[in-house]
Design a protein around this motif. Structure first.
Motif, PDB file in Angstrom:
ATOM      1  N   THR A  19       0.603  -1.120  -0.028  1.00 58.73           N
ATOM      2  CA  THR A  19       0.038  -0.027   0.053  1.00 58.73           C
ATOM      3  C   THR A  19       0.921   1.201  -0.102  1.00 58.73           C
ATOM      4  O   THR A  19       0.527   2.046  -0.846  1.00 58.73           O
ATOM      5  CB  THR A  19      -1.102  -0.143   1.208  1.00 58.73           C
ATOM      6  N   PHE A  20       1.573   1.342   0.860  1.00 57.27           N
ATOM      7  CA  PHE A  20       2.864   2.411   0.847  1.00 57.27           C
ATOM      8  C   PHE A  20       3.604   2.557  -0.408  1.00 57.27           C
ATOM      9  O   PHE A  20       3.666   3.609  -1.007  1.00 57.27           O
ATOM     10  CB  PHE A  20       3.759   2.261   2.100  1.00 57.27           C
ATOM     11  N   SER A  23       1.739   4.082  -3.381  1.00 55.89           N
ATOM     12  CA  SER A  23       1.418   5.314  -3.201  1.00 55.89           C
ATOM     13  C   SER A  23       2.549   6.197  -3.314  1.00 55.89           C
ATOM     14  O   SER A  23       2.694   7.322  -2.882  1.00 55.89           O
ATOM     15  CB  SER A  23       0.636   5.711  -1.814  1.00 55.89           C
ATOM     16  N   SER A 170      -2.605   8.668   6.531  1.00 53.68           N
ATOM     17  CA  SER A 170      -3.606   7.658   6.077  1.00 53.68           C
ATOM     18  C   SER A 170      -4.279   8.162   5.036  1.00 53.68           C
ATOM     19  O   SER A 170      -4.690   7.022   4.120  1.00 53.68           O
ATOM     20  CB  SER A 170      -4.497   7.040   7.179  1.00 53.68           C
ATOM     21  N   THR A 172      -3.690  10.167   2.555  1.00 56.58           N
ATOM     22  CA  THR A 172      -2.563   9.882   1.403  1.00 56.58           C
ATOM     23  C   THR A 172      -2.656   8.721   0.927  1.00 56.58           C
ATOM     24  O   THR A 172      -2.593   8.604  -0.483  1.00 56.58           O
ATOM     25  CB  THR A 172      -1.142  10.447   1.969  1.00 56.58           C
ATOM     26  N   LEU A 173      -2.736   7.706   1.468  1.00 52.87           N
ATOM     27  CA  LEU A 173      -2.698   6.252   1.049  1.00 52.87           C
ATOM     28  C   LEU A 173      -4.086   5.748   0.393  1.00 52.87           C
ATOM     29  O   LEU A 173      -4.251   4.675   0.077  1.00 52.87           O
ATOM     30  CB  LEU A 173      -2.539   5.135   2.351  1.00 52.87           C
ATOM     31  N   LYS A 175      -6.948   5.982   2.286  1.00 54.01           N
ATOM     32  CA  LYS A 175      -7.564   5.112   3.447  1.00 54.01           C
ATOM     33  C   LYS A 175      -8.591   6.235   4.165  1.00 54.01           C
ATOM     34  O   LYS A 175      -8.470   7.484   3.931  1.00 54.01           O
ATOM     35  CB  LYS A 175      -6.492   4.494   4.354  1.00 54.01           C
TER      36      LYS A 175
END
Length: 296
Positions: A19-20, A23, A170, A172-173, A175
Motif C-alpha cells: 500500500t505504501f 502510493s 492515512s 494520502t494512502l 484510506k
C-alpha cells in the motif's frame, strides 16, 4: 515523510508495504526470514497483477511499486533512515514489546513508531520506549490494499501532532482513518470478536452447522462473509489471541474464548493459513466434518 519501514513480511506486513509503495513511498520490508521476504514479495506481485487485470493500475505502476520496496533481514539496517516504522509482527505482546525496545534503540530520534496491533495496548507498547509521544497504533484491515479503514489508536502519551500526521498520512494512502482510544480490542475487534466467538459457541452448542450459521448471517444480516468463514480468513489463532487480550483486559466472561476455538487452535486448524478451519481449503471434505471432531 518519505521513508517507511515495515516490520514483518506476513499477510498484514506485505499488504502494508504494498500500500505504501503503490502510493509512492520508499519502503523497507524487514523480516528475520529471507524465505518470508521472498514469499511476501511474491504475494505483492500477485496482488499487483490482479489490479492490472481489473484495470486499476497499469504495468508501469506495478513495476514502480515493486521498485519502491527493498527487503532487509537486518533490523538496524532496515530502519536507520526511516521516518515511520510500522510493526506488523505476530499478535504477541512480549514479541511486540521486544521489537519496540529494539526500534527505540536503533531508529532516528524523530522516527514515529506505529504498530498494526489489533488489540494490544498502545500505552503498554509505548512504555517499552523512551519516546511514548511518538508511538501510535495503525490498525489496517485485511486485505490491506483493498480495505479502506485504518483504526488510529493513540496511547496515553501519544502527541496531538503525531496523531494528526498519521491521520493525514492515512488519507494520502487513500484510506479512511478513524481515531479511537486505547482500550482492549479498540473498536473493530471489541465488536467483531465477541460476534465471531458467539458464532463459534452457536456451532459448539449444536444450534446449527457451519454453512447454516454463515448463511443466516450473510442473507439475514447482509454480511458479505459469514462469521465462521471470516474467522478462518482472519486466522483462528489470531482470533484466540485477541479474545485472550480482551478477556485479560476487561475480566469479563463475555470475552472468554469458546472451548471449540481453543481446541481447534491447539490442533493446528487455523483456517485459510493452515488449509483447514471451519472450512476445508485443501480438499472437498465438508466443513461440518472438520468441525465435528472438535465438538466433544
Amino acid at each position: 515523510m518519505k521513508n517507511i519501514a515495515v516490520i514483518g513480511a506476513g499477510t498484514m506486513g506485505n499488504g502494508i508495504a504494498h500500500t505504501f509503495a503503490q502510493s509512492g513511498f520508499k519502503v523497507h520490508l524487514i523480516d528475520i526470514s529471507e524465505d518470508s521476504l521472498t514469499k511476501g514479495i511474491a504475494t505483492i506481485t500477485k496482488n499487483l497483477d490482479r489490479l492490472i487485470v481489473k484495470e486499476v493500475i497499469c504495468e508501469n505502476q506495478k513495476l514502480e511499486t515493486l521498485q519502491n520496496i527493498t527487503t532487509f533481514t537486518n533490523l538496524t539496517e532496515g530502519v536507520k533512515h526511516s521516518d515511520l516504522v510500522v510493526e506488523a509482527a505476530t499478535e504477541n505482546s512480549e514479541l511486540k514489546l521486544k521489537i519496540f525496545k529494539q526500534l527505540d534503540d536503533v531508529c532516528p530520534e524523530k522516527t514515529i513508531l506505529a504498530t498494526n496491533t489489533s488489540s494490544i495496548s498502545i500505552t503498554q507498547i509505548a512504555a517499552a520506549t523512551s519516546r511514548p509521544e511518538l508511538v501510535i497504533g495503525m490498525h489496517f484491515m485485511n486485505p490491506v490494499p483493498i480495505m479502506k479503514l485504518v483504526e488510529i489508536i493513540r496511547g496515553y502519551n501519544t502527541s496531538d501532532s503525531v496523531t494528526k500526521t498519521i491521520m493525514d498520512l492515512s488519507k494520502t494512502l487513500g484510506k479512511v482513518p478513524v481515531e479511537v482510544n486505547d482500550y482492549p480490542g479498540f473498536v473493530a475487534n471489541r465488536i467483531l470478536m465477541p460476534m465471531l466467538n458467539e458464532a463459534i459457541e452457536t456451532l459448539y452448542n449444536g444450534v446449527a452447522g457451519v454453512s447454516e450459521i454463515d448463511t443466516v448471517m450473510k442473507l439475514g444480516m447482509a454480511h458479505p462473509m459469514g462469521p465462521l468463514q471470516l474467522a478462518d480468513f482472519i486466522g483462528l489463532d489470531v482470533c484466540l489471541s485477541i479474545l485472550n487480550v480482551m478477556y485479560d483486559g476487561f475480566k469479563n466472561p463475555k470475552y472468554a474464548p469458546c472451548p471449540l476455538l481453543v481446541n481447534m487452535v491447539r490442533a493446528g486448524k487455523l483456517g485459510v493459513k493452515s488449509g483447514e478451519g471451519f472450512y476445508d481449503y485443501s480438499s472437498s471434505r465438508k466443513a461440518e466434518q472438520v468441525a465435528k471432531q472438535f465438538l466433544k
